[in-house]
Design an enzyme around this catalytic site. Structure first.
Site, PDB file in Angstrom:
ATOM      1  N   HIS A  63       0.829  -1.201   0.000  1.00 39.11           N
ATOM      2  CA  HIS A  63       0.000   0.000   0.000  1.00 39.11           C
ATOM      3  C   HIS A  63       0.870   1.259   0.000  1.00 39.11           C
ATOM      4  O   HIS A  63       0.718   2.149  -0.850  1.00 39.11           O
ATOM      5  CB  HIS A  63      -0.909  -0.021   1.226  1.00 39.11           C
ATOM      6  CG  HIS A  63      -1.825   1.153   1.358  1.00 39.11           C
ATOM      7  ND1 HIS A  63      -3.171   1.066   1.128  1.00 39.11           N
ATOM      8  CD2 HIS A  63      -1.586   2.441   1.684  1.00 39.11           C
ATOM      9  CE1 HIS A  63      -3.726   2.272   1.307  1.00 39.11           C
ATOM     10  NE2 HIS A  63      -2.770   3.113   1.661  1.00 39.11           N
ATOM     11  N   GLU A  64       1.789   1.341   0.952  1.00 37.84           N
ATOM     12  CA  GLU A  64       2.631   2.538   1.047  1.00 37.84           C
ATOM     13  C   GLU A  64       3.522   2.694  -0.178  1.00 37.84           C
ATOM     14  O   GLU A  64       3.797   3.809  -0.627  1.00 37.84           O
ATOM     15  CB  GLU A  64       3.476   2.496   2.322  1.00 37.84           C
ATOM     16  CG  GLU A  64       2.688   2.446   3.613  1.00 37.84           C
ATOM     17  CD  GLU A  64       1.631   3.531   3.722  1.00 37.84           C
ATOM     18  OE1 GLU A  64       1.804   4.612   3.128  1.00 37.84           O
ATOM     19  OE2 GLU A  64       0.617   3.290   4.391  1.00 37.84           O
TER      20      GLU A  64
ATOM     21  N   ILE B 278      -8.455  12.675  11.111  1.00 38.00           N
ATOM     22  CA  ILE B 278      -9.298  13.861  10.874  1.00 38.00           C
ATOM     23  C   ILE B 278      -9.045  14.991  11.862  1.00 38.00           C
ATOM     24  O   ILE B 278      -9.471  16.119  11.606  1.00 38.00           O
ATOM     25  CB  ILE B 278     -10.804  13.498  10.841  1.00 38.00           C
ATOM     26  CG1 ILE B 278     -11.282  12.932  12.168  1.00 38.00           C
ATOM     27  CG2 ILE B 278     -11.094  12.534   9.719  1.00 38.00           C
ATOM     28  CD1 ILE B 278     -12.788  12.702  12.203  1.00 38.00           C
ATOM     29  N   PHE B 279      -8.341  14.712  12.967  1.00 41.47           N
ATOM     30  CA  PHE B 279      -8.073  15.781  13.929  1.00 41.47           C
ATOM     31  C   PHE B 279      -6.593  16.168  13.994  1.00 41.47           C
ATOM     32  O   PHE B 279      -6.246  17.174  14.600  1.00 41.47           O
ATOM     33  CB  PHE B 279      -8.571  15.390  15.318  1.00 41.47           C
ATOM     34  CG  PHE B 279     -10.071  15.213  15.357  1.00 41.47           C
ATOM     35  CD1 PHE B 279     -10.916  16.265  15.039  1.00 41.47           C
ATOM     36  CD2 PHE B 279     -10.634  13.991  15.683  1.00 41.47           C
ATOM     37  CE1 PHE B 279     -12.294  16.111  15.048  1.00 41.47           C
ATOM     38  CE2 PHE B 279     -12.015  13.820  15.696  1.00 41.47           C
ATOM     39  CZ  PHE B 279     -12.847  14.884  15.383  1.00 41.47           C
ATOM     40  N   ALA B 280      -5.728  15.380  13.361  1.00 43.21           N
ATOM     41  CA  ALA B 280      -4.312  15.747  13.336  1.00 43.21           C
ATOM     42  C   ALA B 280      -3.705  15.441  11.974  1.00 43.21           C
ATOM     43  O   ALA B 280      -2.494  15.393  11.833  1.00 43.21           O
ATOM     44  CB  ALA B 280      -3.560  14.993  14.430  1.00 43.21           C
ATOM     45  N   GLY B 281      -4.549  15.217  10.990  1.00 42.72           N
ATOM     46  CA  GLY B 281      -4.065  14.886   9.659  1.00 42.72           C
ATOM     47  C   GLY B 281      -4.859  15.624   8.605  1.00 42.72           C
ATOM     48  O   GLY B 281      -5.510  16.610   8.886  1.00 42.72           O
ATOM     49  N   GLY B 282      -4.822  15.153   7.405  1.00 45.28           N
ATOM     50  CA  GLY B 282      -5.469  15.873   6.308  1.00 45.28           C
ATOM     51  C   GLY B 282      -6.814  15.327   5.891  1.00 45.28           C
ATOM     52  O   GLY B 282      -7.320  15.690   4.836  1.00 45.28           O
TER      53      GLY B 282
ATOM     54  N   GLU C 292      -5.535   7.801  -2.844  1.00 49.77           N
ATOM     55  CA  GLU C 292      -5.400   6.406  -2.418  1.00 49.77           C
ATOM     56  C   GLU C 292      -5.502   5.419  -3.580  1.00 49.77           C
ATOM     57  O   GLU C 292      -5.367   4.216  -3.376  1.00 49.77           O
ATOM     58  CB  GLU C 292      -6.467   6.073  -1.366  1.00 49.77           C
ATOM     59  CG  GLU C 292      -6.349   6.855  -0.072  1.00 49.77           C
ATOM     60  CD  GLU C 292      -5.076   6.561   0.711  1.00 49.77           C
ATOM     61  OE1 GLU C 292      -4.509   5.465   0.544  1.00 49.77           O
ATOM     62  OE2 GLU C 292      -4.641   7.432   1.480  1.00 49.77           O
TER      63      GLU C 292
END
Length: 785
Positions: free
Chosen positions: A567-568, A700-704, A597
């Protein structure tokens, strides 16, 4: 983003668990969006929250490849001159300010952050003033100098932000926290520059507009849209309020991420009685003993303990899958879903404040809610995202209900006392038992067939076959931040380097955040080419949190960890194989978030391709290939509990959209009320009343991924349909696979953000995307469909 692919961030298989990243998906953690967004951090792509994260190792610690830095001017007064000389020497030796070919990850220290970032901002502010003074609506007088400013800040801030993710320390946190407001202030100043905005508008309205390339048009349109979203059109008082909100949001996100990491580290359970850990496989016992040794229990062994259980994914997941001790499973599960929800590390008030400020920001910009702001730079609209989620939810629900009935029946037949009251800490355990029984697959017994070196060899072989590239070790060429990190060069068919990447594989709970992600180090760019080269080559890093080697054994991977690495690597490929020379839309930059993605989830499909899997699956001691019948069972098990896993992702995506469309700050419904309400239609078993998973939802609170977690499902539709092109061409035909792989490379991977994702997909597939291949791959549609 690219984060990809994490139990977190990100980034997409079913209900796999791992630490919340960034985000993240930045998902994942998480860095914030890269693309053309001058006011944000680079985008990183955490894996989805279901994934088990992880990966690789080497033992070089080279010195930095750097050259001379910049100089400060001295005052005419003797004392001032002396002070300035000292400051100049100090700044010249600051690695963050040097003109490096590869970032000096090995020598950057917290003490460099404050002076380095402040001096960098001072220089960039001077460059910005000069740009605004001389700006003209032409590429050389507008876009090229702007790219240099944006890129320099992105690269240097990316170094310290990356080190905070992989080598966290109190000193580094403190330094970043102190200079972050100054960085954000400059980003806002840049993003709200009226002269730059007016120059882009002039290009768009000029007679030469139609002659611009698609990539240049995308840059102009994107910059104009970004400027509006950055508040360029706001009047003085509103702009001041907007800027205050942005500063506070940045600070809150940083604190959220730190609380998750600290809460994850805080939980430690020492076990001395072997009966309590009955069922745990040898790899988990070895890791638990190794962890105990690192915590001061010098005589700990895998056989006799003591054993230390943590909430880090390589420790947490085996407990949930294999521990026969139901009380232990309950304790660890409750600790996991209540991380960062109490005491000094409580993220609940932070979430409330983030949501309140996002709504306030949206209304300042003229939108009804923050989801509309988020969608302004995406493929989807709120309505289309909700429509897709509902279509997938309804297709998954009956299958998920049947999954639960099968589980209860199996547990009952096995004589389990809890059979009639299976709950959250039972499901993973009994699912593993049912999967082992139904398909005769024991994930732990498969580990010896998936040693990390063999997996990487097979992955690189696949990349050569599909995309005609060669990947070779280049350890020692670039400085690294940990001795386990590998460095690779990517070469074309003529053996010319076209990209580089770092690979940081193993879990380090004391300093490294959980999950798995990919991020950019350098983007491809003709403007930033060095030493007479035509372009600057792209560099990426892949970070995983895989089970490290234990004793004299190499890192032996679960199949899920194999999928995470694939995936990465898909994210990294899109960044590295771009042929786009315009730096602002090269690689992963400028791609709509709900399309990023696609390549990562596309690559996961190859884990089930027979030839690919057999090239990877070799017993680490005997070299024996995975037996054919085991491969067939693995293939059959691919759709096991697919309905349940699909609903899990839909819950995360739906609660994200609900919070960013319907949540009323200080209203009658709390964030946890929303989660429980969403859970009634996305979970067969009701959400545990004490569940506080939102407090560690870093995507959603520390990412995009705010109002964007649906992107995993949106892009999964694209990726499944893209892989179906290979199925249609014939997966057994090397010629067909190579031809289709070449087309995929020349479109999905090569074009970057230079064309809209829909256009790019149509160029590859010959039509618009369909959700049917995804439902078919997941066993949620009859094959005939």
């Amino acid at each position: 983003m690219l984060i990809a692919s994490c139990v977190s961030v990100t980034r997409s298989l079913p209900a796999r668990l791992s630490s919340s990243s960034s985000y993240y998906r930045r998902v994942c953690l998480l860095s914030a969006a890269a693309s053309r967004k001058p006011h944000r951090q680079p985008k990183s792509f955490p894996c989805p929250l279901w994934s088990a994260s992880f990966s690789f190792c080497l033992h070089h610690r080279p010195k930095s490849t750097t050259s001379a830095g910049f100089c400060s001017s001295a005052s005419s007064a003797p004392m001032a001159a002396a002070a300035a000389a000292v400051m100049s020497d100090s700044l010249d030796s600051n690695p963050l300010l040097q003109d490096f070919a590869f970032p000096p990850f090995d020598i950057v220290d917290p003490k460099h952050v404050r002076p380095g970032i402040r001096e960098l901002i001072r220089r960039l502010e001077s460059d910005l003033v000069e740009l605004e003074r001389t700006v003209e609506p032409t590429w050389p007088k507008l876009v090229e100098p702007l790219e240099k400013i944006v890129d320099r800040l992105q690269v240097v801030w990316g170094i310290i932000n990356h080190l905070k993710s992989v080598k966290d320390s109190p000193d580094l946190r403190s330094a970043i926290e102190e200079v972050q407001p100054e960085k954000v202030k400059f980003q806002l100043r840049l993003g709200q520059s009226k002269p730059i905005y007016d120059a882009f508008k002039a290009i768009q309205n000029s007679s030469s507009w139609s002659a611009l390339s698609d990539a240049r048009k995308r840059i102009v349109e994107g910059q104009i849209k970004e400027a509006v979203l950055n508040g360029v059109a706001l009047e003085d008082e509103q702009r001041m309020k907007f800027n205050e909100i942005e500063q506070e949001l940045e600070k809150l996100s940083q604190k959220f991420s730190e609380n998750v990491l600290d809460a994850t580290k805080k939980f430690e359970k020492l076990i001395t009685d072997k009966k309590e850990i009955e069922g745990l496989p040898a790899t988990a016992l070895g890791l638990a003993a190794q962890t105990a040794v690192s915590k001061g229990h010098q005589n700990a062994t895998a056989e006799n303990g003591p054993w230390m259980i943590t909430l880090d994914a390589p420790s947490y997941i085996p407990v949930m899958q294999h521990a026969k001790n139901r009380t232990l499973r309950e304790e660890v599960y409750r600790a996991y879903v209540t991380r960062a929800s109490g005491g000094d590390l409580d993220n609940t008030p932070i979430i409330s404040q983030i949501l309140k400020l996002r709504l306030e920001k949206a209304k300042l910009l003229g939108y009804k809610n923050f989801a509309e702001v988020s969608m302004a730079m995406k493929m989807a609209t709120v309505e289309r995202a909700e429509e897709l989620l509902e279509k997938l939810r309804s297709a998954s629900w009956d299958h998920a209900v049947q999954d639960m009935e099968d589980l209860k029946s199996f547990a009952s037949n096995a004589g389990a006392a809890e059979a009639n009251e299976l709950t959250h800490w039972d499901i993973t355990f009994w699912s593993e038992r049912l999967r082992e029984s139904k398909y005769d697959i024991n994930e732990e017994e498969l580990r010896p067939y998936f040693s990390l070196p063999k997996v990487m060899d097979g992955l690189f072989g696949l990349a050569k076959k599909l995309f005609d590239i060669n990947i070779e070790p280049a350890d020692g060429l670039a400085p690294v931040w940990n001795s386990d990190v590998r460095f690779y060069v990517v070469k074309d068919s003529s053996n010319n380097p076209i990209a580089y990447f770092y690979f940081d594989p193993y879990s380090r709970p004391s300093e490294k955040r959980g999950g798995a992600w990919m991020d950019e180090v350098f983007a491809r760019s003709y403007v930033l080419a060095r030493d007479g080269a035509p372009v600057r080559l792209p560099i990426a890093h892949m970070v995983c949190n895989q089970t490290p080697p234990v004793g004299d054994k190499p890192s032996l991977m679960t199949f899920r960890e194999v999928e995470t690495v694939f995936h990465e690597f898909g994210h990294a490929l899109q960044h590295m194989l771009t042929k786009q020379d315009e730096g602002l839309v090269a690689g992963i930059r400028g791609i709509e978030w709900d399309a990023v993605e696609l390549p990562s989830q596309f690559m996961e499909n190859w884990c089930y391709h027979r030839n690919t899997l057999m090239s990877i699956a070799k017993h680490y001691e005997t070299g024996e290939s995975l037996p054919e019948e085991v491969y067939l069972r693995l293939l059959a098990a691919r759709t096991f509990r697919a309905g349940s896993f699909s609903l899990r992702q839909i819950r995360f995506a739906s609660v994200d959209l609900e919070m960013h469309t319907k949540y009323v700050p200080d209203g009658p419904e709390s964030i946890f009320d929303i989660d429980r309400r969403v859970g009634t239609r996305t979970q067969v078993i009701p959400v545990l009343p004490e569940d506080r998973f939102l407090c560690s939802f870093s995507h959603i609170f520390a990412g995009g991924y705010a109002a964007g977690y649906y992107s995993y499902k949106w892009a999964e539709v694209l990726s499944a349909d893209a892989f179906s092109a290979f199925e249609d061409a014939g997966l057994d035909s090397d010629k067909a696979v190579k031809e289709t792989g070449h087309r995929f490379r020349e479109t999905i991977l090569a074009l970057g953000g230079g064309k809209s994702p829909l256009q790019v997909f149509i160029e590859f597939r010959g039509r618009e995307p369909s959700p049917e291949p995804l439902l078919r791959h997941n066993g949620l549609l009859p094959v005939a469909a």
